[in-house]
Design an enzyme around this catalytic site. Structure first.
Site, PDB file in Angstrom:
ATOM      1  CE1 TYR A  14      -4.033   1.641  -0.293  1.00 54.39           C
ATOM      2  CE2 TYR A  14      -3.554   2.644   1.835  1.00 54.39           C
ATOM      3  CZ  TYR A  14      -4.326   2.572   0.691  1.00 54.39           C
ATOM      4  OH  TYR A  14      -5.395   3.418   0.516  1.00 54.39           O
ATOM      5  CE  LYS A  18     -21.127 -20.033 -15.232  1.00 53.96           C
ATOM      6  NZ  LYS A  18     -22.013 -20.914 -15.997  1.00 53.96           N
ATOM      7  CB  ALA A  78     -30.232 -17.256 -24.559  1.00 56.03           C
TER       8      ALA A  78
END
Length: 477
Positions: free
Chosen positions: A114, A169, A272
């Site tokens: 950082y 998923k 689809a």
């Protein structure tokens, strides 16, 4: 179609029974008599006259799970305690997390990852934005984007309810492709808003996986994003399904001894998935597809084709078939269903060509009971995991994206998808091939790697040809 007990409706019942005697055996008998299946039985506590038992059993539905609890309650001496739904337990707190790849142990570590050290890396990206794939998570990160409009078999359930599916998923991307995927569930179903939002978040990602967006909006959204973005955009419900279907068809045709260029295909469903499957099959050499939707066979004479892609009229039904699905199926070598339950009968399959192939892919209930289809068809496949030959998108998308990311591809083309399908088909060796094994298990070792290698090779071939000719292959929309 008779339902069978499934782990999807698995429960664990904590109960107490008298020690000794036949109480434990009675528990198993009670569940089986009620149509359930005991998968585990663990003694978790014991006293002088009572024992505590966790009974894990599979049911056919949520209502059936309640019936199994009642059956256990009926066993003499049983006291029911806590009942846990195993599916909900798996989802508690979500299924994925973000973990740092580098340790943060002291001030030196903090200064490196950082401020102030990170400012040097940011400046390097100002000077050379393409280095984002090398210096950030972008190189291995995919967005799984949905608007919740067509989730599984649940329909338009919205963004929040879609989140558990998108989490799953993302977990599959990591498990099978080693890819960091993030669920992005958008609280809008306006195509303009979806396109604009994805365009704005795209700098983080090396690929966009569109998921569970209803037709016909999904066609427009995918096409526009492919024009706008310099990373691959892949609607898995369309192209993932199409890749696995083509792979399965290659192997099924080997089983029955037919050639892809000479077969007739009847399709049920023009949404689809159906659109993408038909496109990829034509690109792979199929010359005769007759597609039907809820209103019958698609042909130029129909006046109700609003929402149906005009591509069907230009590339399908060369024999001018009219009528309903039964007319489409008559004499066909292959049936592919991506539509609705129970639209096909065994009598319909009997009218198909000898050694017919049936892919009944509606989930969870297919277009025809696989057992009924098997009376007349030589090869049967479904989208279900409890029958042979499961057509499952997870066989395709992890490897496809792994290959795209590794090759730093900026698009997805038909050539890449055909290469993926051929590679997937090739994971089933000739000596393994039979009517009940035309596609590998999702846990088959090396599937994703094989598909990824084929996609990488296709990308490199396309680049080489483009450099030599200055022409790029068409991207399907």
């Amino acid at each position: 179609m008779v339902s069978v007990p499934s782990v999807s409706y698995s429960i664990t019942v904590r109960l107490e029974v008298p020690a000794g005697g036949s109480s434990v055996g009675q528990l198993t008998a009670a569940v089986e008599k009620a149509g359930g299946l005991v998968t585990a039985l663990d003694v978790t506590g014991s006293g002088t006259d009572r024992i505590q038992v966790d009974v894990t059993c599979a049911a056919t539905s949520s209502a059936h799970a309640g019936e199994l609890v009642m059956a256990l309650r009926s066993v003499p001496g049983v006291v029911i305690g806590k009942v846990s739904d195993r599916t909900f337990l798996v989802h508690l707190g979500g299924k994925i997390e973000v973990v740092s790849k580098v340790p943060i142990r002291n001030r030196d570590d903090l200064s490196l990852i950082y401020t102030p050290g990170v400012a040097r890396v940011s400046q390097a990206l100002v000077d050379n934005p393409d280095d984002a794939r090398r210096l950030t998570i972008k190189r291995n990160t995919v967005a799984v984007v949905t608007d919740g409009s067509a989730v599984l078999g649940l329909g338009n359930i919205g963004a929040t309810a879609a989140l558990p599916v998108m989490e799953g998923k993302a977990a599959l991307f990591k498990r099978f492709g080693g890819i960091d995927a993030f669920p992005i569930c958008l609280d809008t179903q306006d195509p303009d808003e979806i396109v604009r939002t994805v365009q704005h978040i795209a700098p983080v990602f090396a690929g966009i996986n569109l998921e569970d967006i209803s037709a016909p909006r999904c066609f427009e959204i995918e096409a526009r994003l492919r024009e706008l973005l310099d990373i691959p955009v892949f609607h898995d419900d369309q192209h993932g399904t199409a890749i696995v279907v083509l792979a399965a068809l290659h192997n099924a045709l080997k089983v029955v001894g037919k050639d892809i260029g000479s077969i007739r295909i009847a399709m049920s469903g023009a949404g689809a998935a159906g659109h993408a499957i038909a496109q990829l099959l034509v690109a792979a050499g199929v010359t005769d597809i007759v597609a039907a939707d809820i209103n019958g066979v698609i042909h130029p004479g129909r006046a109700d084709l609003t929402g149906v892609p005009t591509w069907y009229l230009e590339h399908c039904n060369p024999r001018g078939v009219v009528g309903d699905l039964r007319d489409a199926v008559l004499g066909a070598d292959v049936f592919i269903g991506v539509s609705a339950p129970n639209v096909l009968s065994a009598a319909d399959v009997a009218t198909m060509a000898p050694n017919a192939i049936v892919f009944a892919l509606a989930n969870p209930e297919p277009e025809i009971d696989p057992r009924a289809a098997g009376e007349f068809a030589a090869v049967v496949a479904t989208g279900r995991s409890d029958y042979p030959n499961q057509i499952n998108n997870v066989l395709a998308f992890p490897g496809v994206f792994r290959g795209l990311l590794d090759a730093r591809s900026r698009s997805v083309t038909t050539e890449m998808m055909i290469a993926a399908a051929k590679a997937l088909a090739g994971t089933v060796k000739d000596e393994e091939l039979n009517p009940s094994y035309i596609v590998p298990s999702v846990f088959h070792s090396g599937v994703a790697d094989t598909v990824a290698e084929a996609v990488r090779g296709s990308v490199e071939t396309i680049r080489r040809v483009a450099e030599e000719t200055g022409e790029f292959p068409a991207i399907p929309v």
